[in-house]
Scaffold this motif. Sequence first.
Motif, PDB file in Angstrom:
ATOM      1  N   UNK A  80       0.862  -1.182   0.000  1.00  0.00           N
ATOM      2  CA  UNK A  80       0.000   0.000   0.000  1.00  0.00           C
ATOM      3  C   UNK A  80       0.898   1.232   0.000  1.00  0.00           C
ATOM      4  N   UNK A  81       0.750   2.047  -1.045  1.00  0.00           N
ATOM      5  CA  UNK A  81       1.491   3.300  -1.160  1.00  0.00           C
ATOM      6  C   UNK A  81       0.599   4.444  -0.700  1.00  0.00           C
ATOM      7  N   UNK A  82       1.156   5.361   0.086  1.00  0.00           N
ATOM      8  CA  UNK A  82       0.364   6.500   0.547  1.00  0.00           C
ATOM      9  C   UNK A  82       0.160   7.515  -0.578  1.00  0.00           C
ATOM     10  N   UNK A  83      -0.519   8.608  -0.291  1.00  0.00           N
ATOM     11  CA  UNK A  83      -0.838   9.611  -1.320  1.00  0.00           C
ATOM     12  C   UNK A  83       0.415  10.301  -1.869  1.00  0.00           C
ATOM     13  N   UNK A  84       1.531  10.171  -1.151  1.00  0.00           N
ATOM     14  CA  UNK A  84       2.808  10.719  -1.614  1.00  0.00           C
ATOM     15  C   UNK A  84       3.622   9.674  -2.376  1.00  0.00           C
ATOM     16  N   UNK A  85       3.071   8.458  -2.524  1.00  0.00           N
ATOM     17  CA  UNK A  85       3.744   7.399  -3.264  1.00  0.00           C
ATOM     18  C   UNK A  85       4.719   6.577  -2.441  1.00  0.00           C
ATOM     19  N   UNK A  86       4.722   6.772  -1.113  1.00  0.00           N
ATOM     20  CA  UNK A  86       5.665   6.049  -0.248  1.00  0.00           C
ATOM     21  C   UNK A  86       5.028   4.771   0.294  1.00  0.00           C
ATOM     22  N   UNK A  87       5.861   3.765   0.587  1.00  0.00           N
ATOM     23  CA  UNK A  87       5.360   2.488   1.105  1.00  0.00           C
ATOM     24  C   UNK A  87       4.836   2.687   2.525  1.00  0.00           C
ATOM     25  N   UNK A  88       3.526   2.430   2.699  1.00  0.00           N
ATOM     26  CA  UNK A  88       2.883   2.546   4.005  1.00  0.00           C
ATOM     27  C   UNK A  88       2.673   1.176   4.648  1.00  0.00           C
ATOM     28  N   UNK A  89       2.469   0.144   3.824  1.00  0.00           N
ATOM     29  CA  UNK A  89       2.226  -1.199   4.358  1.00  0.00           C
ATOM     30  C   UNK A  89       2.644  -2.242   3.329  1.00  0.00           C
ATOM     31  N   UNK A  90       3.084  -3.399   3.844  1.00  0.00           N
ATOM     32  CA  UNK A  90       3.438  -4.541   3.008  1.00  0.00           C
ATOM     33  C   UNK A  90       2.808  -5.779   3.634  1.00  0.00           C
ATOM     34  N   UNK A  91       2.100  -6.533   2.812  1.00  0.00           N
ATOM     35  CA  UNK A  91       1.469  -7.774   3.256  1.00  0.00           C
ATOM     36  C   UNK A  91       2.048  -8.888   2.409  1.00  0.00           C
ATOM     37  N   UNK A  92       2.800  -9.780   3.036  1.00  0.00           N
ATOM     38  CA  UNK A  92       3.486 -10.855   2.308  1.00  0.00           C
ATOM     39  C   UNK A  92       2.706 -12.162   2.392  1.00  0.00           C
ATOM     40  N   UNK A  93       1.450 -12.094   2.001  1.00  0.00           N
ATOM     41  CA  UNK A  93       0.570 -13.267   2.007  1.00  0.00           C
ATOM     42  C   UNK A  93      -0.676 -12.895   1.216  1.00  0.00           C
ATOM     43  N   UNK A  94      -1.509 -13.882   0.954  1.00  0.00           N
ATOM     44  CA  UNK A  94      -2.795 -13.605   0.313  1.00  0.00           C
ATOM     45  C   UNK A  94      -3.623 -12.740   1.261  1.00  0.00           C
ATOM     46  N   UNK A  95      -4.423 -11.855   0.685  1.00  0.00           N
ATOM     47  CA  UNK A  95      -5.223 -10.946   1.504  1.00  0.00           C
ATOM     48  C   UNK A  95      -6.697 -11.316   1.457  1.00  0.00           C
TER      49      UNK A  95
END
Length: 190
Positions: free
Chosen positions: A153-168
Amino acid sequence: MHTRRWTAGLLAVVAAVGLVGCTSKSQEKSCTTSPEGVIECAPEQRSAPPKIAGELLTGGAYDVSQARGQVVVVNFWGSWCAPCRAEADDLEATYQATKASGVTFLGINVQDSKDKAIAFEEGRVSYPSLFDPPSRLALALDIPPNTIPATVVLDRDGRVAAVIRAAVKQAGLQPIVERVAAEQPAAGSR
């Protein structure tokens, strides 16, 4: 003499790769990891936006920087991946539920043939996907996805806000997306 140069060159490459690994690990360590393995970074912990651009499965080019001002959910997937098939409906449902809040989705198809990828996507998702058979786009991220499927998930500034390393599942992904969408962009970022 030739052996020394070759050895020195090899050591330089190993050191450079090690430094890249340390950089992403230190970024990951500054973020929090939930018991479910979801990595979330507070706004002050996020690095510069990654460069994610390439050819769309359906043709044409796409650059994620064009989506600045929107939250971008990036999903790495392959048609050969059973968990990717299992999460497709949840990704589409989350996209539909959040797009009115300034959220967009982007798939990144990896280690696949274009025909199989297009067939997989047809009727499953309505958002675009980049075609990245060698999986190079993941290298642009400070916190690499490391698995397939993975969702970033990238924030509105394009930066990484979250990473999920599995099926969602929608129940787990949507609250994360909504939290990031509720944040204000950094001053002067638009």
